[in-house]
Scaffold this motif. Structure first.
Motif, PDB file in Angstrom:
ATOM      1  N   SER A 136      -1.396  -6.349   3.762  1.00  0.00           N
ATOM      2  CA  SER A 136      -2.809  -6.753   3.796  1.00  0.00           C
ATOM      3  C   SER A 136      -3.605  -6.006   4.871  1.00  0.00           C
ATOM      4  O   SER A 136      -4.824  -5.916   4.778  1.00  0.00           O
ATOM      5  N   ARG A 137      -2.934  -5.462   5.852  1.00  0.00           N
ATOM      6  CA  ARG A 137      -3.627  -4.762   6.940  1.00  0.00           C
ATOM      7  C   ARG A 137      -3.846  -3.280   6.637  1.00  0.00           C
ATOM      8  O   ARG A 137      -4.570  -2.605   7.368  1.00  0.00           O
ATOM      9  N   TRP A 138      -3.216  -2.759   5.603  1.00  0.00           N
ATOM     10  CA  TRP A 138      -3.307  -1.335   5.286  1.00  0.00           C
ATOM     11  C   TRP A 138      -4.605  -1.025   4.556  1.00  0.00           C
ATOM     12  O   TRP A 138      -5.205  -1.877   3.908  1.00  0.00           O
ATOM     13  N   LYS A 153      -2.100   1.549   0.744  1.00  0.00           N
ATOM     14  CA  LYS A 153      -1.530   0.643  -0.252  1.00  0.00           C
ATOM     15  C   LYS A 153      -1.184   1.405  -1.531  1.00  0.00           C
ATOM     16  O   LYS A 153      -0.120   1.196  -2.121  1.00  0.00           O
ATOM     17  N   ALA A 154      -2.086   2.278  -1.966  1.00  0.00           N
ATOM     18  CA  ALA A 154      -1.850   3.050  -3.188  1.00  0.00           C
ATOM     19  C   ALA A 154      -0.641   3.967  -3.032  1.00  0.00           C
ATOM     20  O   ALA A 154       0.168   4.098  -3.961  1.00  0.00           O
ATOM     21  N   ALA A 155      -0.481   4.590  -1.862  1.00  0.00           N
ATOM     22  CA  ALA A 155       0.662   5.476  -1.637  1.00  0.00           C
ATOM     23  C   ALA A 155       1.976   4.696  -1.646  1.00  0.00           C
ATOM     24  O   ALA A 155       2.958   5.117  -2.279  1.00  0.00           O
ATOM     25  N   VAL A 156       1.993   3.562  -0.964  1.00  0.00           N
ATOM     26  CA  VAL A 156       3.209   2.736  -0.934  1.00  0.00           C
ATOM     27  C   VAL A 156       3.498   2.175  -2.321  1.00  0.00           C
ATOM     28  O   VAL A 156       4.654   2.171  -2.772  1.00  0.00           O
ATOM     29  N   ASP A 157       2.455   1.720  -3.021  1.00  0.00           N
ATOM     30  CA  ASP A 157       2.639   1.212  -4.377  1.00  0.00           C
ATOM     31  C   ASP A 157       3.181   2.288  -5.312  1.00  0.00           C
ATOM     32  O   ASP A 157       4.018   2.005  -6.166  1.00  0.00           O
TER      33      ASP A 157
END
Length: 168
Positions: A83-85, A90-94
């Motif tokens: 939630s802090r990213w 978030k898109a890269a990790v996802d």
């Protein structure tokens, strides 16, 4: 993003939404089977088919509704750091986690197809009194896994678009 990728994402999300809604309403049929089984047990002779039909219907519900649940964001996510990213992080990790999920689903689909071929070739039946054929539920499982793969690729395309600062 190329137009065909945008159309692919929209088509997959429409398909999974429609199938997910149908799967959602299949719970009413499941309740009817379970109610029939309960009434039959209480009133006269128990029906041997109701428990296995209910199990198969529940499996179909989960398998066909999985991509819909994923699409709606109903999957469990560890939100300690996420939630802090930023949206791009978030898109890269996802994107990385979806690639891992696609590998898993690919192996699962491969095994499911081989198991379905076996069930069709040898007329595999479930053990028990009623002994239903296993091929129909295995086909539904393969369809559900395929829908999950389609949804994950749509998510991957969305994440790559976010990384390129394009919204789909």
């Amino acid at each position: 993003m190329p137009r065909f990728l945008i159309l692919y994402v929209r088509w997959v999300e429409r398909l999974n939404y429609g199938i997910g809604r149908l799967a959602m309403f299949s719970l009413f049929a499941l309740m009817g089977v379970l109610l029939w089984g309960a009434i039959a047990r209480a009133g006269w002779q128990p029906q041997i088919w109701t428990d296995e039909v209910a199990q198969f219907m529940l499996l179909g519900y989960f398998m066909l509704g999985g991509a819909y649940a994923l699409q709606l964001g109903s999957a469990v996510r560890m939100d300690l750091l996420y939630s802090r990213w930023s949206d791009r992080t978030k898109a890269a990790v996802d994107a990385v986690t979806i690639l891992m999920l696609l590998i898993y689903l690919g192996v699962l689909l491969w095994g499911g197809i081989e198991s379905t071929q076996y069930a069709l070739e040898y007329g595999e039946r479930r053990r028990g009194l009623w002994r239903p054929y296993m091929a129909p539920i295995k086909i539904i499982m393969c369809i559900g896994i395929s829908l999950m793969i389609l949804q994950c690729t749509a998510f991957l395309i969305r994440d790559v678009a976010k990384l390129r600062k394009v919204e789909i």
